[in-house]
Design an enzyme around this catalytic site. Structure first.
Site, PDB file in Angstrom:
ATOM      1  N   HIS A 258       0.143   3.792   7.380  1.00  0.00           N
ATOM      2  CA  HIS A 258       0.411   4.588   6.179  1.00  0.00           C
ATOM      3  C   HIS A 258       0.976   5.965   6.493  1.00  0.00           C
ATOM      4  CE1 HIS A 258      -2.919   1.765   4.983  1.00  0.00           C
ATOM      5  NE2 HIS A 258      -1.957   1.458   4.130  1.00  0.00           N
TER       6      HIS A 258
ATOM      7  N   ASP B 195      -2.312   6.860   9.999  1.00  0.00           N
ATOM      8  CA  ASP B 195      -2.960   5.793  10.741  1.00  0.00           C
ATOM      9  C   ASP B 195      -1.882   4.851  11.246  1.00  0.00           C
ATOM     10  OD1 ASP B 195      -2.210   4.244   8.498  1.00  0.00           O
ATOM     11  OD2 ASP B 195      -4.191   4.423   7.578  1.00  0.00           O
TER      12      ASP B 195
ATOM     13  N   SER C 279       0.794  -1.230   0.000  1.00  0.00           N
ATOM     14  CA  SER C 279       0.000   0.000   0.000  1.00  0.00           C
ATOM     15  C   SER C 279       0.827   1.282   0.000  1.00  0.00           C
ATOM     16  CB  SER C 279      -0.961   0.006   1.180  1.00  0.00           C
ATOM     17  OG  SER C 279      -0.266  -0.187   2.401  1.00  0.00           O
TER      18      SER C 279
END
Length: 284
Positions: free
Chosen positions: A267, A264, A47
């Site tokens: 990330h 978070d 991600s």
């Protein structure tokens, strides 16, 4: 005399064909062979490499036209006007139309700002949120796919089922235009705490070097750390494993995430992603 004008017409036509063929040949010669001043980087991972950070207005302006991205996703044509296999000025998003800012953004900007004006920089991004490292292995991807949930299968399907093959396919297109100078990896949350991650990365790196006919001494592997403990990252412990990567890939460098803020538990924020990308660039 009655044959003069037809014969003259034929001669003129042949002359025009000759000129046209010469022009085509010149054009082909000008567009064949890689440009040694076009430096290309393969970027893969999960991600944080896919591009999770918010794109701000200042990220989309004043992008140096010497910084390019090779389009990988067919859906980018409808959303961004970019065709697969073509190079475009690297205005984010770069991974695909639905992603945000990734480390490659300010990696490429840092390089173009630092290098001579004769040097172009290109990135090829193949990344999937939540993917384990086995998803990028050219043999083990099949078993990984079999055991993956529908969401992960969908991401792999978007790369033709085998993300590794997509990397090689696009990298070979890139090699027609320039020279691969490095490989960027940001991956590890899914494999957090797994020591065999190091051997798996080593294998994938070696496979890429072999399949693209590269020389390991000339193509470093740059791997970015997970979000740090101080920034609230849950997978910060994997950074101590990643620190051993140079023992497995001699020409590799770990990019510190210290001081890079997150949004978070996993990330990086826009600010954190910019700083991380700059550190990739400074290391290169």
């Amino acid at each position: 005399m009655k044959y003069f004008f037809p014969i003259l017409s034929i001669l003129l036509f042949c002359r025009l064909v000759s000129f046209a063929q010469a022009d085509v040949t010149t054009s082909i010669k000008e567009n064949t062979g890689p440009d040694p001043n076009f430096h290309i980087y393969i970027c893969f991972g999960q991600s944080n490499m896919e591009g999770p950070a918010t794109i701000l207005p200042e990220d989309t302006t004043n992008v140096n036209p010497r910084f390019k991205v090779l389009t990988v996703f067919s859906e980018d044509l409808a959303h961004l006007g970019r065709e697969v296999g073509n190079w475009y000025t690297a205005k984010p998003p770069l991974c695909k139309w639905s992603t945000g800012l990734g480390p490659y953004d300010y990696f490429g900007r840092t390089l173009t700002d630092s290098l001579a004006d004769s040097i172009k920089v290109g990135v090829i991004v193949v990344a999937m949120g939540g993917s384990g490292i086995d998803a990028f292995d050219k043999q083990n991807y099949a078993q990984y796919y079999q055991n993956a949930d529908a969401w992960q299968k969908g991401l792999m399907d978007s790369y033709g089922g085998c993300p590794y093959n997509k990397i090689i396919e696009m990298a070979k297109i890139g090699q027609q235009n320039g020279v691969i100078k490095g490989i960027l990896l940001h991956q590890g949350e899914t494999d957090n705490g797994q020591w065999n991650w190091l051997q798996k990365v080593q294998k994938i790196y070696n496979d890429m070097i072999t399949d693209l006919s590269l020389t390991a001494e000339n193509v470093p592997l740059l791997s970015g750390e997970m979000l740090s403990q101080a920034a609230g990252g849950l997978c910060w412990g994997h950074n101590s494993i990643m620190a051993n990567l140079p023992y497995y890939v001699a020409n590799s460098y770990v990019i510190s995430s210290a001081g890079c803020p997150g949004v978070d538990d996993f990330h990086f924020s826009n600010e954190g992603m910019r700083e991380l990308g700059k550190r990739y660039g400074l290391q290169m």
